[in-house]
Write an enzyme that holds these catalytic residues in place. Structure first.
Site, PDB file in Angstrom:
ATOM      1  NE  ARG A 107      -3.823   0.662   1.978  1.00  0.00           N
ATOM      2  CZ  ARG A 107      -5.042   0.762   2.512  1.00  0.00           C
ATOM      3  NH1 ARG A 107      -5.245   1.508   3.583  1.00  0.00           N
ATOM      4  NH2 ARG A 107      -6.059   0.120   1.984  1.00  0.00           N
ATOM      5  CG  HIS A 134      -8.476   0.217  -2.665  1.00  0.00           C
ATOM      6  ND1 HIS A 134      -7.685  -0.876  -2.372  1.00  0.00           N
ATOM      7  CD2 HIS A 134      -9.101   0.542  -1.505  1.00  0.00           C
ATOM      8  CE1 HIS A 134      -7.834  -1.181  -1.085  1.00  0.00           C
ATOM      9  NE2 HIS A 134      -8.684  -0.339  -0.547  1.00  0.00           N
ATOM     10  CD  GLN A 137     -13.062  -1.950  -0.407  1.00  0.00           C
ATOM     11  OE1 GLN A 137     -12.249  -1.836   0.498  1.00  0.00           O
ATOM     12  NE2 GLN A 137     -14.235  -2.563  -0.231  1.00  0.00           N
ATOM     13  CG  ASP A 225     -14.077   6.088  -0.383  1.00  0.00           C
ATOM     14  OD1 ASP A 225     -14.109   5.877   0.849  1.00  0.00           O
ATOM     15  OD2 ASP A 225     -13.045   5.946  -1.064  1.00  0.00           O
ATOM     16  CB  CYS A 266     -14.242   0.855   0.471  1.00  0.00           C
ATOM     17  SG  CYS A 266     -13.507   2.490   0.620  1.00  0.00           S
ATOM     18  NE  ARG A 294     -10.113  -5.203   0.703  1.00  0.00           N
ATOM     19  CZ  ARG A 294      -9.384  -4.178   1.154  1.00  0.00           C
ATOM     20  NH1 ARG A 294      -9.981  -3.164   1.743  1.00  0.00           N
ATOM     21  NH2 ARG A 294      -8.064  -4.131   0.970  1.00  0.00           N
TER      22      ARG A 294
HETATM   23  N1   CP Z   1     -11.128  -0.056   2.636  1.00  0.00           N
HETATM   24  C1   CP Z   1      -9.847  -0.091   3.066  1.00  0.00           C
HETATM   25  O1   CP Z   1      -8.916  -0.241   2.282  1.00  0.00           O
HETATM   26  O2   CP Z   1      -9.700  -0.008   4.416  1.00  0.00           O
HETATM   27  P1   CP Z   1      -8.322   0.248   5.175  1.00  0.00           P
HETATM   28  O3   CP Z   1      -7.828   1.613   4.763  1.00  0.00           O
HETATM   29  O4   CP Z   1      -8.683   0.188   6.635  1.00  0.00           O
HETATM   30  O5   CP Z   1      -7.355  -0.830   4.778  1.00  0.00           O
END
Ligand code: CP
Length: 308
Positions: A107, A134, A137, A225, A266, A294
């Site tokens: 990430r 992403h 997700q 979001d 998400c 997830r």
């Molecule tokens: N939706 C998501 O990626 O959550 P986090 O940022 O908690 O990993």
């Protein structure tokens, strides 16, 4: 090398196999997200590096638990604590990590970092979020829609709010899974055109509609979001709120969608900003199934990457 870098870089056939595999693995657990190892432990003897240059709850825990359920082990690394955060190149980091681990999930901020990691790693690399996309997700979101409503192909998905990285992966998925996508939000926060054009070129309808109530007419799924993403400056908060207030997903907006429309977010959410608690905790909402999925979807992604 099977990297999972973006939904548009993975074939529709492979994406479909991963979603179906995730469903089978979830079913095999008898509906339990938690608990002991799976009956099948294809990651036995494998080490997975999970690198985070940004905060995370769901991605971090779901990848970590998923690897353990499949019999593997993880190493969770903070980018700031690695030499990567102190001047070592991404290429050298990728080469070194590839000597120790079987799979890398990262990430990060810039998409270029992910791509450079993938170029120089000799093990598969998974995109755990960049400023631009992403994909993990959206794999969970497709799985969640289909377990509630059946095939997503031909359905109408409406995104309300900021045209951010999660929207971008929805646009990739529209083209690959064959659903129509409408973006409703203020013009300054429109998504990059390339995401819309690419989906359109694959034959799906992609629309921008400024009026959120017109946008959600006929929607099978309404998604939003957070209004201020992790990479946005804090100073943008007030302006963003003023721009996006009219795009809040509330009971009135959900009532303008199909009666059985689903609501997704998400997470993490800023309750009563981008969506009201009434919607988030209401009958349309599947946000916690999304979060659980997830785990299952990423297990399928990891098995696809490793071919196990
Ligand atoms: N939706 C998501 O990626 O959550 P986090 O940022 O908690 O990993």
């Amino acid at each position: 090398m099977k990297h999972f870098l973006d939904i548009n870089k993975t074939s529709p056939k492979a994406l479909r196999q991963m979603i179906d595999h995730a469903r089978r693995m979830k079913d095999a657990r008898g509906g339990r997200p938690r608990g002991m190892e799976d009956d099948e432990t294809p990651l036995t003897g494998r080490m997975v590096a999970l690198i985070f240059e940004k905060p995370s709850t769901r991605t971090r825990v779901s990848f970590d638990v998923g690897v353990r359920q499949m019999g593997g082990q993880t190493m969770v690394l903070s980018g700031a604590d690695m030499q990567l955060g102190h001047g070592e190149t991404i290429a050298d980091t990728a080469r070194v990590l590839s000597r120790y681990v079987d799979l890398i999930m990262i990430r990060t901020f810039e998409e270029a970092t992910l791509l450079e990691m993938a170029e120089h790693a000799t093990v598969p690399v998974i995109n755990g979020l960049t400023n631009r996309t992403h994909p993990c997700q959206i794999m969970a979101d497709i799985m969640t829609f289909e377990e509630h409503r059946g095939p997503i192909a031909g359905r109408k998905v409406v995104w309300s709010g900021d045209g951010n990285n999660v929207f971008a992966s929805f646009a990739h998925a529209a083209g690959q899974f064959g659903f129509d996508l409408t973006f409703t939000g203020p013009e300054p926060l429109d998504p990059e055109r390339v995401f819309l054009d690419e989906a359109r070129a694959k034959g799906v309808q992609v629309t921008i509609e400024r009026d959120p109530f017109k946008a959600v007419a006929g929607a099978d799924l309404v998604v939003t979001d957070t209004w201020v993403s992790m990479h946005d400056p804090v100073s943008a908060r007030e302006r963003r709120h003023n721009q996006l207030r009219g795009y809040q997903v509330n009971a009135a907006l959900m009532a303008a969608a199909k009666p059985d429309a689903l609501f997704m977010h998400c997470l993490p959410a800023h309750r009563d900003d981008e969506a009201t608690s009434e919607v988030m905790d209401g009958p349309h909402s599947v946000i916690f199934d999304e979060a659980e999925n997830r785990l299952h979807a990423q297990k399928a992604v990891m098995r696809w990457c490793l071919g196990v």
